[in-house]
Scaffold this motif. Structure first.
Motif, PDB file in Angstrom:
ATOM      1  N   ASP A   1       0.828  -1.211   0.000  1.00  0.00           N
ATOM      2  CA  ASP A   1       0.000   0.000   0.000  1.00  0.00           C
ATOM      3  C   ASP A   1       0.864   1.263   0.000  1.00  0.00           C
ATOM      4  OD1 ASP A   1      -2.246  -1.581   0.008  1.00  0.00           O
ATOM      5  OD2 ASP A   1      -2.619  -1.365   2.159  1.00  0.00           O
TER       6      ASP A   1
ATOM      7  N   THR B   1       3.870   1.559  -1.223  1.00  0.00           N
ATOM      8  CA  THR B   1       4.494   1.695  -2.537  1.00  0.00           C
ATOM      9  C   THR B   1       3.534   2.312  -3.534  1.00  0.00           C
ATOM     10  OG1 THR B   1       5.969  -0.162  -2.176  1.00  0.00           O
ATOM     11  CG2 THR B   1       5.545   0.424  -4.445  1.00  0.00           C
ATOM     12  N   VAL B   2       2.304   1.838  -3.549  1.00  0.00           N
ATOM     13  CA  VAL B   2       1.303   2.386  -4.475  1.00  0.00           C
ATOM     14  C   VAL B   2       1.125   3.883  -4.208  1.00  0.00           C
ATOM     15  CG1 VAL B   2      -1.132   2.331  -5.124  1.00  0.00           C
ATOM     16  CG2 VAL B   2       0.125   0.186  -4.828  1.00  0.00           C
ATOM     17  N   GLY B   3       0.987   4.233  -2.947  1.00  0.00           N
ATOM     18  CA  GLY B   3       0.848   5.646  -2.588  1.00  0.00           C
ATOM     19  C   GLY B   3       2.060   6.468  -2.994  1.00  0.00           C
ATOM     20  N   HIS B   4       3.240   5.927  -2.743  1.00  0.00           N
ATOM     21  CA  HIS B   4       4.483   6.622  -3.089  1.00  0.00           C
ATOM     22  C   HIS B   4       4.578   6.841  -4.597  1.00  0.00           C
ATOM     23  CE1 HIS B   4       8.727   7.647  -3.304  1.00  0.00           C
ATOM     24  NE2 HIS B   4       8.911   6.641  -4.135  1.00  0.00           N
ATOM     25  N   MET B   5       4.248   5.809  -5.360  1.00  0.00           N
ATOM     26  CA  MET B   5       4.362   5.942  -6.818  1.00  0.00           C
ATOM     27  C   MET B   5       3.353   6.943  -7.360  1.00  0.00           C
ATOM     28  SD  MET B   5       5.301   2.061  -7.956  1.00  0.00           S
ATOM     29  CE  MET B   5       5.843   2.441  -9.612  1.00  0.00           C
ATOM     30  N   LYS B   6       2.157   6.982  -6.787  1.00  0.00           N
ATOM     31  CA  LYS B   6       1.163   7.971  -7.212  1.00  0.00           C
ATOM     32  C   LYS B   6       1.623   9.381  -6.866  1.00  0.00           C
ATOM     33  CE  LYS B   6      -3.072   5.214  -6.957  1.00  0.00           C
ATOM     34  NZ  LYS B   6      -4.289   4.970  -6.168  1.00  0.00           N
ATOM     35  N   ASP B   7       2.133   9.547  -5.637  1.00  0.00           N
ATOM     36  CA  ASP B   7       2.554  10.869  -5.174  1.00  0.00           C
ATOM     37  C   ASP B   7       3.788  11.376  -5.921  1.00  0.00           C
ATOM     38  OD1 ASP B   7       0.503  10.742  -3.365  1.00  0.00           O
ATOM     39  OD2 ASP B   7       1.788  10.248  -1.647  1.00  0.00           O
ATOM     40  N   GLU B   8       4.706  10.462  -6.217  1.00  0.00           N
ATOM     41  CA  GLU B   8       5.989  10.866  -6.789  1.00  0.00           C
ATOM     42  C   GLU B   8       6.009  10.875  -8.312  1.00  0.00           C
ATOM     43  OE1 GLU B   8       8.683  11.938  -4.966  1.00  0.00           O
ATOM     44  OE2 GLU B   8       7.276  11.832  -3.284  1.00  0.00           O
ATOM     45  N   ALA B   9       4.991  10.306  -8.936  1.00  0.00           N
ATOM     46  CA  ALA B   9       4.980  10.242 -10.402  1.00  0.00           C
ATOM     47  C   ALA B   9       4.972  11.647 -10.984  1.00  0.00           C
ATOM     48  CB  ALA B   9       3.771   9.449 -10.888  1.00  0.00           C
TER      49      ALA B   9
ATOM     50  N   PHE C   1      11.268   3.380  -9.687  1.00  0.00           N
ATOM     51  CA  PHE C   1       9.974   2.694  -9.702  1.00  0.00           C
ATOM     52  C   PHE C   1      10.134   1.227 -10.099  1.00  0.00           C
ATOM     53  CE2 PHE C   1       7.006   6.619 -10.422  1.00  0.00           C
ATOM     54  CZ  PHE C   1       7.332   7.078  -9.156  1.00  0.00           C
TER      55      PHE C   1
END
Length: 147
Positions: free
Chosen positions: A52, A54-62, A78
């Motif tokens: 969870d 990681t998913v949040g981090h990738m959404k925030d950092e994309a 990523f």
């Protein structure tokens, strides 16, 4: 990204308490089974929380970086996270299989020779299916075959 806090990575789960055997206690009794169910459920929960995050981090950092070097750097980061999550996904599946073995009464015994795997080995590697002797032999055979 924090290091995993799991038995197989060399760290202990946050809530892990070593099992204290009583003299003359039967192997894989109800207390021991409950001990390993809790270890496995806690471990699975921590892995799921990491997914969870990681998913949040990738959404925030994309970000769509105009600089190709910045974009490549982010894509590499990523990619590394996704490979780690894929290994964890496989580990979650292995944990679920181990929980099924506990339900079926097969947990704690070597798949190869049938002897007790042992409490300490199972605490170090809760998903173990081979006793230390059979695992060592399998690793020697694997090295000889070059796999």
């Amino acid at each position: 990204m924090s290091a995993q806090n799991t038995p197989e990575s060399g760290n202990l789960l946050k809530s892990f308490q070593p099992y204290k055997e009583k003299k003359g206690e039967e192997y894989m009794n109800d207390r021991q089974i409950e001990h390993f169910i809790q270890i496995l459920l806690n471990w699975k929960k921590e892995l799921m929380e990491e997914v969870d995050r990681t998913v949040g981090h990738m959404k925030d950092e994309a970000a769509n970086f105009p600089d190709p070097a910045d974009r490549a750097s982010q894509e590499e980061e990523f990619s590394l996270e996704l490979r780690t999550r894929d290994r964890e996904r496989k580990l979650i599946k292995k944990i679920e299989q181990t929980l099924n073995r506990l339900d079926e009464g097969d947990y704690g015994y070597c798949d190869s020779c049938g002897v007790e795997i042992g409490i300490r080995r199972l605490e170090a590697r809760p998903t173990a299916t081979l006793c230390i002797d059979c695992k060592t032999l399998a690793e020697i055979k694997e090295k000889q075959l070059g796999h």
